[in-house]
Design an enzyme around this catalytic site. Structure first.
Site, PDB file in Angstrom:
ATOM      1  N   ASN A 222       0.873  -1.054   0.112  1.00 36.76           N
ATOM      2  CA  ASN A 222       0.026   0.159  -0.091  1.00 36.76           C
ATOM      3  C   ASN A 222       0.850   1.213  -0.051  1.00 36.76           C
ATOM      4  O   ASN A 222       2.182   1.382   0.445  1.00 36.76           O
ATOM      5  CB  ASN A 222      -1.006  -0.126   0.969  1.00 36.76           C
ATOM      6  CG  ASN A 222      -0.463  -0.140   2.519  1.00 36.76           C
ATOM      7  OD1 ASN A 222       0.597  -0.794   2.668  1.00 36.76           O
ATOM      8  ND2 ASN A 222      -0.999   0.609   3.477  1.00 36.76           N
TER       9      ASN A 222
ATOM     10  N   GLU B 163       0.421   5.545   0.700  1.00 37.64           N
ATOM     11  CA  GLU B 163      -0.467   6.430   1.098  1.00 37.64           C
ATOM     12  C   GLU B 163       0.396   7.743   0.719  1.00 37.64           C
ATOM     13  O   GLU B 163       1.552   8.016   1.019  1.00 37.64           O
ATOM     14  CB  GLU B 163      -0.500   6.374   2.672  1.00 37.64           C
ATOM     15  CG  GLU B 163      -1.417   5.277   3.013  1.00 37.64           C
ATOM     16  CD  GLU B 163      -1.523   4.998   4.541  1.00 37.64           C
ATOM     17  OE1 GLU B 163      -0.969   5.962   5.250  1.00 37.64           O
ATOM     18  OE2 GLU B 163      -2.427   4.137   5.026  1.00 37.64           O
TER      19      GLU B 163
ATOM     20  N   GLU C 169      -3.370  -4.446  -2.974  1.00 43.83           N
ATOM     21  CA  GLU C 169      -3.797  -5.436  -3.873  1.00 43.83           C
ATOM     22  C   GLU C 169      -4.005  -4.566  -5.327  1.00 43.83           C
ATOM     23  O   GLU C 169      -3.499  -5.250  -6.383  1.00 43.83           O
ATOM     24  CB  GLU C 169      -5.453  -5.569  -3.641  1.00 43.83           C
ATOM     25  CG  GLU C 169      -5.449  -6.579  -2.270  1.00 43.83           C
ATOM     26  CD  GLU C 169      -5.588  -5.728  -1.146  1.00 43.83           C
ATOM     27  OE1 GLU C 169      -5.003  -4.681  -0.953  1.00 43.83           O
ATOM     28  OE2 GLU C 169      -6.505  -6.136  -0.490  1.00 43.83           O
TER      29      GLU C 169
ATOM     30  N   CYS D 148     -11.158  -2.467  -4.140  1.00 45.60           N
ATOM     31  CA  CYS D 148     -10.224  -3.719  -4.771  1.00 45.60           C
ATOM     32  C   CYS D 148     -11.070  -4.937  -5.245  1.00 45.60           C
ATOM     33  O   CYS D 148     -10.706  -5.417  -6.493  1.00 45.60           O
ATOM     34  CB  CYS D 148      -9.143  -3.923  -3.576  1.00 45.60           C
ATOM     35  SG  CYS D 148      -7.924  -2.805  -3.361  1.00 45.60           S
TER      36      CYS D 148
ATOM     37  N   CYS E 257      -4.383   0.720  -2.248  1.00 48.86           N
ATOM     38  CA  CYS E 257      -4.271  -0.487  -1.685  1.00 48.86           C
ATOM     39  C   CYS E 257      -3.179  -1.462  -2.087  1.00 48.86           C
ATOM     40  O   CYS E 257      -2.860  -1.218  -3.462  1.00 48.86           O
ATOM     41  CB  CYS E 257      -5.462  -0.974  -1.470  1.00 48.86           C
ATOM     42  SG  CYS E 257      -6.673  -0.451  -0.490  1.00 48.86           S
TER      43      CYS E 257
ATOM     44  N   CYS F  85     -10.729  -4.471   0.296  1.00 53.51           N
ATOM     45  CA  CYS F  85     -11.687  -3.586   0.517  1.00 53.51           C
ATOM     46  C   CYS F  85     -12.650  -3.616  -0.742  1.00 53.51           C
ATOM     47  O   CYS F  85     -12.311  -4.202  -1.764  1.00 53.51           O
ATOM     48  CB  CYS F  85     -11.032  -2.013   0.629  1.00 53.51           C
ATOM     49  SG  CYS F  85     -10.513  -1.402  -0.986  1.00 53.51           S
TER      50      CYS F  85
HETATM   51  N1  THU Z   1      -5.194  -1.441   2.712  1.00 51.95           N
HETATM   52  C1  THU Z   1      -4.654  -2.112   1.918  1.00 51.95           C
HETATM   53  O1  THU Z   1      -3.719  -1.992   1.124  1.00 51.95           O
HETATM   54  N2  THU Z   1      -5.552  -3.334   1.489  1.00 51.95           N
HETATM   55  C2  THU Z   1      -6.562  -3.764   2.162  1.00 51.95           C
HETATM   56  O2  THU Z   1      -7.217  -4.804   1.878  1.00 51.95           O
HETATM   57  C3  THU Z   1      -7.038  -2.941   3.151  1.00 51.95           C
HETATM   58  C4  THU Z   1      -6.479  -1.597   3.503  1.00 51.95           C
HETATM   59  C5  THU Z   1      -4.599  -0.315   3.142  1.00 51.95           C
HETATM   60  C6  THU Z   1      -5.126   0.922   2.751  1.00 51.95           C
HETATM   61  C7  THU Z   1      -4.533   2.036   3.833  1.00 51.95           C
HETATM   62  O3  THU Z   1      -3.082   2.592   3.219  1.00 51.95           O
HETATM   63  C8  THU Z   1      -4.155   1.263   4.922  1.00 51.95           C
HETATM   64  O4  THU Z   1      -4.397  -0.264   4.445  1.00 51.95           O
HETATM   65  C9  THU Z   1      -5.319   1.496   5.915  1.00 51.95           C
HETATM   66  O5  THU Z   1      -6.463   1.261   5.564  1.00 51.95           O
END
Ligand code: THU
Length: 132
Positions: free
Chosen positions: A49, A51, A62, A96, A60, A93
């Site tokens: 992920n 940010e 995925e 995704c 994310c 999520c």
């Molecule tokens: N996140 C993912 O990368 N994959 C998931 O399946 C759930 C959430 C990330 C998004 C964000 O950077 C952090 O986790 C918190 O939500």
């Protein structure tokens, strides 16, 4: 529908996801995630992920893995493994799930249980009656 991987191969894919998690950029959430997509030709493409530090947006793990694979020219995907540092089982999520469904409707989603054992579910179970 793709078949579940043998447990040892599922664990290997989870291990790739775990390695990718080391590259997570998550200054806002502190929630590091790694993913590994297995392409139909056997190639494994990973993502973490990402940010944005200042603007409220994130990608994310995925979708990063899927987009990397698509950008590499891959078009068919069989499995995705997902792992997070703070929780063993991280299902994708909603955003995704939709994007994975659009590019890989027969995908198998692999998460780890608390003991690290793989759990394999068809994406269609996580997103029934999808809009395609
Ligand atoms: N996140 C993912 O990368 N994959 C998931 O399946 C759930 C959430 C990330 C998004 C964000 O950077 C952090 O986790 C918190 O939500």
């Amino acid at each position: 529908m793709n078949k579940k991987l043998p447990a040892a191969e599922a664990k290997t894919l989870l291990a790739h996801a775990r390695d990718a998690m080391a590259n997570a950029i998550c200054p806002r959430s502190g929630f590091a995630v790694g993913a590994a997509v297995r392409c139909a030709d056997g190639t494994i493409v990973t993502g973490s992920n990402v940010e944005s530090p200042t603007v409220l947006q994130s990608a994310c793990a995925e979708r990063v893995a899927l987009l990397k694979a698509l950008s590499d020219g891959q078009r068919a995907f069989t499995h995705i493994a997902i792992i997070a540092a703070k929780r063993p089982a991280v299902p994708p999520c909603g955003l995704c799930r939709q994007m994975l469904m659009e590019f890989a409707p027969e995908l198998i989603v692999i998460t780890a249980d608390a003991a690290g054992e793989p759990r394999q579910r068809p994406l269609i179970e996580l997103l029934p009656d999808p809009f395609l």
